[in-house]
Every structure is written in structure tokens, then in C-alpha cells.
Design an enzyme around this catalytic site. Structure first.
Site, PDB file in Angstrom:
ATOM      1  N   LYS A   1       0.642  -1.056  -0.028  1.00  0.00           N
ATOM      2  CA  LYS A   1      -0.041   0.051  -0.122  1.00  0.00           C
ATOM      3  C   LYS A   1       0.757   1.142  -0.071  1.00  0.00           C
ATOM      4  O   LYS A   1       1.738   1.438   0.954  1.00  0.00           O
ATOM      5  CB  LYS A   1      -0.928   0.173   1.306  1.00  0.00           C
ATOM      6  CG  LYS A   1      -1.754   1.401   1.383  1.00  0.00           C
ATOM      7  CD  LYS A   1      -3.026   0.988   2.334  1.00  0.00           C
ATOM      8  CE  LYS A   1      -2.799   1.523   3.649  1.00  0.00           C
ATOM      9  NZ  LYS A   1      -3.688   1.947   4.517  1.00  0.00           N
TER      10      LYS A   1
ATOM     11  N   SER B   1      -3.424   2.542 -17.838  1.00  0.00           N
ATOM     12  CA  SER B   1      -2.591   1.890 -16.703  1.00  0.00           C
ATOM     13  C   SER B   1      -2.231   3.424 -15.338  1.00  0.00           C
ATOM     14  O   SER B   1      -2.905   4.035 -15.486  1.00  0.00           O
ATOM     15  CB  SER B   1      -1.206   1.472 -16.950  1.00  0.00           C
ATOM     16  OG  SER B   1      -0.629   2.511 -17.589  1.00  0.00           O
TER      17      SER B   1
ATOM     18  N   TYR C   1      -3.085  -1.484 -13.907  1.00  0.00           N
ATOM     19  CA  TYR C   1      -1.770  -2.209 -13.775  1.00  0.00           C
ATOM     20  C   TYR C   1      -0.852  -1.044 -13.519  1.00  0.00           C
ATOM     21  O   TYR C   1      -0.814   0.224 -14.322  1.00  0.00           O
ATOM     22  CB  TYR C   1      -1.878  -3.116 -14.612  1.00  0.00           C
ATOM     23  CG  TYR C   1      -1.637  -2.592 -16.216  1.00  0.00           C
ATOM     24  CD1 TYR C   1      -0.138  -2.457 -16.518  1.00  0.00           C
ATOM     25  CD2 TYR C   1      -2.694  -2.474 -16.889  1.00  0.00           C
ATOM     26  CE1 TYR C   1      -0.337  -1.689 -17.959  1.00  0.00           C
ATOM     27  CE2 TYR C   1      -2.753  -1.923 -18.426  1.00  0.00           C
ATOM     28  CZ  TYR C   1      -1.452  -1.478 -18.798  1.00  0.00           C
ATOM     29  OH  TYR C   1      -1.205  -1.114 -20.060  1.00  0.00           O
TER      30      TYR C   1
ATOM     31  N   GLY D   1      -4.976   6.709 -19.944  1.00  0.00           N
ATOM     32  CA  GLY D   1      -6.155   6.295 -20.634  1.00  0.00           C
ATOM     33  C   GLY D   1      -7.292   6.487 -19.554  1.00  0.00           C
ATOM     34  O   GLY D   1      -7.495   7.472 -19.087  1.00  0.00           O
TER      35      GLY D   1
END
Length: 116
Positions: A9, A25, A58, A73
Site C-alpha cells: 500500500k 494504467s 496495472y 487512459g
């Protein structure tokens, strides 16, 4: 039995860029990735503290020492530059391992790892 546990985290980093014209991503400074054992291509959950958005994407390795946290994106539409986000990765492990597993958690200051 396998259960899914938080593995890594990055707590409260700031979005430095939102690039809609990219294939998708999240680009993360390599120092931040190393601090919590994130790998390029690894699936992560992004939680935006400013607007409540939660989504998965990702990781792409960003320039070391840059402090970059760039949503690319479609994810770029879910954040604003300057938003505070939490980036979480999970791992599957057996129940016994999960009982003692210690996740890697970092609390960066200004998107930089400090040795305090």
C-alpha cells in the site's frame, strides 16, 4: 483455502498527471514501487480520497526519483491532478500464511520516500 490479503500500500500519494491519450494504467515512480514491492504489470486498486472513485489498473514503472503518479487512459477520467490516492495491491495466500503476513506499507511525503 486461499484468501486475498493486502500485500502492498502506498498511502496518500498525490496524482501528478492524468494522461487520457495513453493506452491505460498507472505510472508510478520506481522508488515508490520499490518501497512496497510493486512490479511492472502488477494489478492494483486505486482509491481516490477526493472523489471516492475506486478502480483497478496495472502498474507501469515511472522515472526513479520523479515522484510521478500518473493515471493513464480511461483511468485519467476518474482523477484530477492533485488528488490524493491510495494504491493497494493484494496477494492470494493460504490461510495459515495470511495469519502472520506483514504487508509493505509506505507513507510518502510529497510522493517521496523518506527515511524517518
Amino acid at each position: 483455502m486461499l484468501i486475498e490479503m493486502m500485500k502492498s500500500k502506498l498511502h496518500c500519494v498525490q496524482v501528478t498527471e492524468a494522461n487520457l491519450n495513453y493506452m491505460g494504467s498507472i505510472t508510478i515512480d520506481e522508488d515508490l514501487m520499490d518501497a512496497v514491492d510493486l512490479l511492472p504489470g502488477q494489478k492494483v486498486q486505486v482509491v481516490d480520497n477526493n472523489n471516492g472513485e475506486r478502480f483497478e489498473t496495472y502498474v507501469i514503472k515511472g522515472e526513479r526519483g520523479s515522484g510521478c503518479v500518473c493515471l493513464n487512459g480511461a483511468a485519467a477520467r476518474k482523477v484530477q491532478v492533485g488528488d490524493t490516492v491510495i494504491i493497494i495491491a493484494y496477494a492470494m495466500m493460504d490461510y495459515e500464511e495470511a495469519k502472520t503476513f506483514q504487508p509493505k506499507v509506505a507513507f510518502p511525503e510529497n510522493n517521496r520516500i523518506t527515511n524517518n
